[in-house]
Write a protein that holds these residues in place. Structure first.
Motif, mmCIF file in Angstrom:
data_model
loop_
_atom_site.group_PDB
_atom_site.id
_atom_site.type_symbol
_atom_site.label_atom_id
_atom_site.label_comp_id
_atom_site.label_asym_id
_atom_site.label_seq_id
_atom_site.Cartn_x
_atom_site.Cartn_y
_atom_site.Cartn_z
ATOM 1 N N GLU A 230 61.117 88.030 3.397
ATOM 2 C CA GLU A 230 60.026 87.247 2.812
ATOM 3 C C GLU A 230 59.362 86.425 3.910
ATOM 4 O O GLU A 230 60.027 85.672 4.622
ATOM 5 N N ILE A 231 58.050 86.582 4.018
ATOM 6 C CA ILE A 231 57.264 85.836 5.011
ATOM 7 C C ILE A 231 56.607 84.650 4.305
ATOM 8 O O ILE A 231 55.930 84.822 3.293
ATOM 9 N N GLY A 232 56.820 83.461 4.837
ATOM 10 C CA GLY A 232 56.204 82.262 4.256
ATOM 11 C C GLY A 232 56.763 81.905 2.901
ATOM 12 O O GLY A 232 56.015 81.866 1.911
ATOM 13 N N PRO A 233 58.073 81.640 2.794
ATOM 14 C CA PRO A 233 58.676 81.351 1.483
ATOM 15 C C PRO A 233 58.295 80.001 0.891
ATOM 16 O O PRO A 233 58.496 79.760 -0.290
ATOM 17 N N GLY A 234 57.746 79.098 1.720
ATOM 18 C CA GLY A 234 57.358 77.779 1.210
ATOM 19 C C GLY A 234 58.567 77.017 0.704
ATOM 20 O O GLY A 234 59.554 76.846 1.406
ATOM 21 N N LEU B 281 59.561 82.064 -4.951
ATOM 22 C CA LEU B 281 59.786 83.516 -4.982
ATOM 23 C C LEU B 281 61.211 83.824 -4.516
ATOM 24 O O LEU B 281 61.887 84.693 -5.073
ATOM 25 N N THR B 282 61.672 83.089 -3.524
ATOM 26 C CA THR B 282 63.017 83.283 -2.959
ATOM 27 C C THR B 282 64.082 83.141 -4.041
ATOM 28 O O THR B 282 65.014 83.950 -4.119
ATOM 29 N N ILE C 82 61.237 83.995 6.793
ATOM 30 C CA ILE C 82 60.635 83.457 8.020
ATOM 31 C C ILE C 82 59.635 82.386 7.620
ATOM 32 O O ILE C 82 58.637 82.683 6.949
ATOM 33 N N GLU C 83 59.904 81.159 8.026
ATOM 34 C CA GLU C 83 59.071 80.009 7.660
ATOM 35 C C GLU C 83 58.720 79.212 8.915
ATOM 36 O O GLU C 83 59.608 78.762 9.634
ATOM 37 N N LYS C 84 57.432 79.049 9.163
ATOM 38 C CA LYS C 84 56.982 78.344 10.367
ATOM 39 C C LYS C 84 57.177 76.831 10.271
ATOM 40 O O LYS C 84 57.514 76.171 11.267
ATOM 41 N N PHE D 100 57.989 90.978 1.436
ATOM 42 C CA PHE D 100 57.085 90.212 0.566
ATOM 43 C C PHE D 100 56.404 89.131 1.393
ATOM 44 O O PHE D 100 56.970 88.628 2.364
ATOM 45 N N GLY D 101 55.208 88.742 0.970
ATOM 46 C CA GLY D 101 54.551 87.631 1.641
ATOM 47 C C GLY D 101 53.409 87.037 0.834
ATOM 48 O O GLY D 101 52.470 87.759 0.473
#
Length: 260
Positions: free
Chosen positions: A35-39, A43-44, A58-60, A101-102
């Motif tokens: 998952e890209i950008g789970p916030g 969704l996770t 992956i979360e920036k 997912f993203g």
């Protein structure tokens, strides 16, 4: 309390019905999921309920990454990376038959898609790629030949991916509420039918053509092919505009260009 950062394009999906609809697009149980950008993990949470074999997120944002690590501290099936996806080696963490997912930040969503299209190994290790885009950008990605939205991005994406528009999401499903609708698109890798080794060449060629999209291609094509190569493209009309060329013509031009 985590305050969404406008600079990172953070709009958190909060509608559980939409989350369920997204996850129903593919199988999650016993699959390797990315998952890209789970916030904040909306969704996770739902992915984990479906018992994936593994989950990489992956979360920036450092604060969000820390929150997620605390939230899932006792869950051994999830691995959290605090990284910028544009600099992160996504290919390295993918396992065979993964699903990606993203809910992508609007400001870099096209760059993330292009990064994946440019994967070194193809077919790639993922089976499904399910991304959410700003609707206007989504229309450009799904834009078919002779449609109003046909252009560089749809040509590039169609080289390596089968593309399916799934549904539109209202701004009311997010916090903070964006000003535009979103679109969910489901991608599946397809077999490469053209011998193109450097996807950046196709990017460059479509850029040359579409930067003069109202002009005939007779001048643009001379910038990328020799005269004898131009003659090898069956049925090519040099009086055409860039939007009048099928994707297959751009792929053939790129194939020939790589031989220069």
């Amino acid at each position: 309390m985590i305050i969404p950062k406008k600079s990172l394009g953070q709009n958190f999906l909060i509608d559980k019905n939409i989350i369920k609809k997204i996850l129903e697009l593919t199988k999650i149980h016993n699959k390797h999921i990315v998952e890209i950008g789970p916030g904040r993990g909306a969704l996770t949470d739902e992915i984990l309920k479906l018992n994936p074999r593994s989950l990489v997120v992956i979360e920036k944002d450092f604060e969000l990454s820390r929150l997620l690590k605390e939230k899932y501290i006792n869950n051994k099936s999830i691995k959290i990376y605090n990284n910028d996806i544009l600099k992160f080696d996504l290919e390295k963490v993918l396992q065979k038959n993964s699903v990606i997912f993203g809910n992508l930040p609007y400001n870099i969503s096209s760059q993330i898609l292009v990064k994946i299209i440019k994967f070194k190994k193809w077919p790639p290790k993922f089976l499904d790629l399910i991304f959410m885009f700003q609707k206007e950008l989504g229309e450009k990605i799904i834009g078919s030949y002779q449609s109003q939205n046909y252009g560089r991005l749809s040509i590039l994406a169609s080289l390596r991916l089968n593309i399916s528009k799934k549904f539109i999401i209202s701004p009311n499903c997010f916090r903070p509420r964006p000003k535009v609708n979103s679109m969910v698109i489901h991608f599946k890798p397809k077999k490469m039918l053209y011998n193109i080794n450097n996807i950046s060449k196709l990017e460059k060629i479509t850029n040359i053509f579409f930067s003069n999209k109202r002009k005939m291609i007779n001048k643009s094509i001379k910038k990328v092919l020799k005269k004898n190569q131009i003659n090898l493209i069956n049925g090519l009309n040099l009086n055409s505009r860039p939007s009048e060329l099928k994707p297959e013509i751009y792929f053939k031009i790129t194939e020939l260009n790589e031989k220069n």
